[in-house]
Design an enzyme around this catalytic site. Structure first.
Site, PDB file in Angstrom:
ATOM      1  N   GLU A 357       0.844  -1.199   0.000  1.00 46.47           N
ATOM      2  CA  GLU A 357       0.000   0.000   0.000  1.00 46.47           C
ATOM      3  C   GLU A 357       0.884   1.256   0.000  1.00 46.47           C
ATOM      4  O   GLU A 357       0.484   2.313  -0.468  1.00 46.47           O
ATOM      5  CB  GLU A 357      -0.954   0.018   1.209  1.00 46.47           C
ATOM      6  N   HIS A 388       5.549 -27.086   2.791  1.00 46.75           N
ATOM      7  CA  HIS A 388       4.656 -28.152   2.319  1.00 46.75           C
ATOM      8  C   HIS A 388       3.578 -27.612   1.394  1.00 46.75           C
ATOM      9  O   HIS A 388       2.593 -28.294   1.129  1.00 46.75           O
ATOM     10  CB  HIS A 388       4.019 -28.859   3.525  1.00 46.75           C
ATOM     11  N   LYS A 511     -13.929   1.570  -3.525  1.00 46.24           N
ATOM     12  CA  LYS A 511     -14.931   1.833  -2.485  1.00 46.24           C
ATOM     13  C   LYS A 511     -16.148   2.525  -3.086  1.00 46.24           C
ATOM     14  O   LYS A 511     -17.284   2.229  -2.750  1.00 46.24           O
ATOM     15  CB  LYS A 511     -14.347   2.728  -1.379  1.00 46.24           C
TER      16      LYS A 511
HETATM   17  O1  F6P Z   1      -7.565   0.308   2.452  1.00 48.52           O
HETATM   18  C1  F6P Z   1      -7.448   1.673   2.614  1.00 48.52           C
HETATM   19  C2  F6P Z   1      -7.328   2.082   4.048  1.00 48.52           C
HETATM   20  O2  F6P Z   1      -7.549   3.436   4.059  1.00 48.52           O
HETATM   21  C3  F6P Z   1      -5.995   1.749   4.719  1.00 48.52           C
HETATM   22  O3  F6P Z   1      -4.989   2.623   4.370  1.00 48.52           O
HETATM   23  C4  F6P Z   1      -6.387   1.790   6.147  1.00 48.52           C
HETATM   24  O4  F6P Z   1      -5.447   1.199   6.990  1.00 48.52           O
HETATM   25  C5  F6P Z   1      -7.707   1.055   6.107  1.00 48.52           C
HETATM   26  O5  F6P Z   1      -8.301   1.456   4.886  1.00 48.52           O
HETATM   27  C6  F6P Z   1      -8.636   1.344   7.237  1.00 48.52           C
HETATM   28  O6  F6P Z   1      -8.948   2.709   7.301  1.00 48.52           O
HETATM   29  P1  F6P Z   1      -9.592   3.363   8.599  1.00 48.52           P
HETATM   30  O7  F6P Z   1      -8.657   3.163   9.720  1.00 48.52           O
HETATM   31  O8  F6P Z   1      -9.769   4.800   8.230  1.00 48.52           O
HETATM   32  O9  F6P Z   1     -10.909   2.681   8.846  1.00 48.52           O
END
Ligand code: F6P
Length: 561
Positions: A357, A388, A511
């Site tokens: 990330e 394994h 998202k």
């Molecule tokens: O997957 C994207 C992300 O923003 C990550 O960087 C982060 O750790 C996770 O989602 C959770 O985000 P939050 O802590 O804002 O719920």
């Protein structure tokens, strides 16, 4: 492949040709091998890192160090610790080191405010943990809390979960039971709702943004369970059985979490770097504040090492530079994380988020495209189990990988005498397998001794460069040090690649699309509006939606593809 211009990077390209012409096996086996091993092994306190099975020489390390100088690594490291806006796209600093900065040590200029804020929140966290440990934190019925359900995802889950798993097992002592819930489908929540006592369960809502759907939906379900079981409203639950951890105080307040049940960490700490902050509260609730503090102390020790040690002996720098050498120069596209210790089973997913990330990007800070590969695909598993599963591919398949082997010298367990001997045998077996596999990755057939030659079929490809990381023991201090080492490795690589490791723009669109599809799945089919049609514009997805609806008994007859 194009490389960045610059004196050292040009020299690295010339040197690359020489390294490639030199047999890796010969490099590892010729008479200079003892001197090589001496030059390529480094220690920091009771961590020991062996780069001697990497496909490089001392000259490579010298050139990488010179290149880092040309990339301004030392200036950028100073900017990182000095609270400058190194996260350029979001115009923010990246101050995860502030969350582990000890109160008694003056913080670097530029980090003081964040360090003071984190220390104040840490004091609040410690107070809440101690209240719970004394049995004074009571649920709505007046019973003491026995279980903590930590709900978060990504950086708000992976770090605390990893630490809980490692240290819960190491210490064998827990103040309360901690359970981690991240999957948005509720599958981790369901068994907990069936087995936990609702009257003695505390929910920790961990979300930096306080808006991640995965977490909000899980919390909504958990609160519905508690409301139903205890016959109280959400406000009452929020006052007694919910603890919020976020960078967004206003959102926590709007949700109904009272101020004294809010823990806050600064916006300048990225999710995947946040285990040291209030996000780690569940570690303290489960295992104690002292254990959490030891974790922070190990990480801070590595911060000092990273800040103060010349690059040629600086372990996070070397880890990062060697990784760049493997990926960008030797064209090795994937990197294995192989802990030879079952307690570290969640280290591979933790590092997947931390590395991919952060550095899974192909645009530079200045907006220009990167002209070479960047972050490798990080994968892995507990080494002995992976032997394994996928080691067949590593040894005789067609892919080249690089790897980190991680092993622990002493387990410090207390067992009855007969069990102690049996466990010691298992630990030796594990260490032997770790060292054997590291040899075999690098040497392939050449690792086979004369004694074994007649009875062993050949065909081990070798040439898989790897690093061995040895920890004297796996306590909170060493775990903190190990994780901080990887954080700084990621930073080093981002500097060498010229990218910003502290944002994650590539995860946002998914998202948004999911939100639109969620609406279309939740609405009655005929009501699906035009905006949905605009987004769900591929025929395959529309057909999948139709199939889902059919199996759910919804009427889809009028729907055209
Ligand atoms: O997957 C994207 C992300 O923003 C990550 O960087 C982060 O750790 C996770 O989602 C959770 O985000 P939050 O802590 O804002 O719920």
């Amino acid at each position: 492949m194009s490389r960045d211009a610059g004196t050292a990077s040009e020299a690295l390209n010339t040197h690359l040709t020489a390294v490639k012409e030199q047999s890796f096996i010969k490099l590892l086996c010729d008479e200079g091998r003892f001197e090589r091993a001496r030059q390529l092994q480094f220690s920091f306190q009771s961590l020991h890192v062996d780069f001697s099975k990497q496909r490089l020489t001392s000259e490579t390390v010298a050139l990488l160090t010179q290149w880092a100088g040309e990339c301004g690594l030392e200036e950028k490291r100073a900017a990182l610790f000095g609270g400058e806006p190194v996260n350029a796209s979001e115009n923010k600093p990246a101050l995860h080191m502030a969350a582990r900065w000890p109160a008694e040590v003056a913080a670097p200029t530029g980090m003081e405010t964040a360090a003071a804020f984190c220390q104040q929140q840490h004091t609040k966290l410690a107070g809440l943990a101690k209240k719970l440990h004394k049995g004074e934190w009571r649920g709505v019925t007046g019973e003491a809390i026995t279980d903590v359900v930590h709900i978060g995802v990504g950086g708000s889950d992976l770090g605390p979960k990893l630490v809980s798993e490692v240290l819960g097992d190491t210490l064998g002592k827990r103040f309360v039971r901690a359970h981690y819930v991240s999957t948005m489908d509720g599958s981790q929540l369901l068994p907990l709702m069936q087995s936990l006592n609702p009257a003695t369960t505390l929910i920790v809502l961990a979300s930096k943004s306080f808006s991640t759907a995965d977490t909000q939906f899980n919390v909504r379900t958990a609160l519905a369970w508690l409301r139903d079981a205890l016959g109280v409203d959400t406000d009452t639950l929020c006052r007694h059985q919910l603890l919020g951890v976020s960078a967004k105080t206003e959102k926590m307040s709007a949700f109904g979490i009272p101020e004294d049940h809010q823990l806050v960490f600064p916006e300048s700490i990225g999710g995947r770097f946040s285990v040291w902050s209030a996000i780690g509260v569940t570690i303290a609730l489960e295992l104690g504040v002292e254990v959490f503090d030891q974790l922070l102390a190990g990480a801070h020790a590595v911060d000092k090492h990273f800040m103060q040690t010349p690059l040629a002996q600086n372990i996070p720098f070397l880890l990062g530079a060697v990784g760049v050498w493997n990926t960008q120069f030797l064209d090795i596209p994937s990197h294995l994380v192989l802990p030879y210790d079952g307690r570290l089973k969640s280290l591979p997913p933790y590092l997947q988020q931390l590395e991919m990330e952060s550095n899974g990007k192909s645009t530079k800070v200045d907006g220009q495209p990167v002209t070479h590969v960047t972050c490798p695909i990080v994968w892995g598993d507990v080494g002995p189990n992976a032997q394994h599963a996928f080691y067949q591919l590593v040894h005789q398949g067609s892919h080249t990988v690089s790897a980190d082997f991680i092993a622990v010298a002493r387990r410090n367990r207390h067992h009855a005498p007969q069990v102690a001997q049996a466990m010691a045998d298992q630990e030796n077996l594990t260490l032997a397998n770790c060292l054997a596999q590291s040899q075999l990755f690098a040497l392939g057939d050449a690792a086979i001794t004369d004694r074994l030659r007649d009875s062993t079929s050949l065909g081990y490809r070798g040439n898989q460069p790897n690093t061995v990381i040895l920890l004297e023991t796996l306590d909170a201090w060493h775990l903190g040090a190990l994780l901080a080492m990887y954080e700084h490795k990621v930073f080093v690589q981002s500097v060498l690649w010229g990218i910003n490791p502290f944002d994650q723009p590539g995860v946002e669109l998914g998202k948004k699309l999911a939100t639109s599809l969620y609406d279309s799945l939740s609405d009655p089919w005929p009501g699906a509006d035009e905006s949905e049609h605009e987004i769900v514009n591929d025929a395959g997805t529309r057909q999948l939606l139709k199939q889902l609806r059919q199996w759910r008994g919804e009427d889809t007859q009028d729907q055209e593809l």
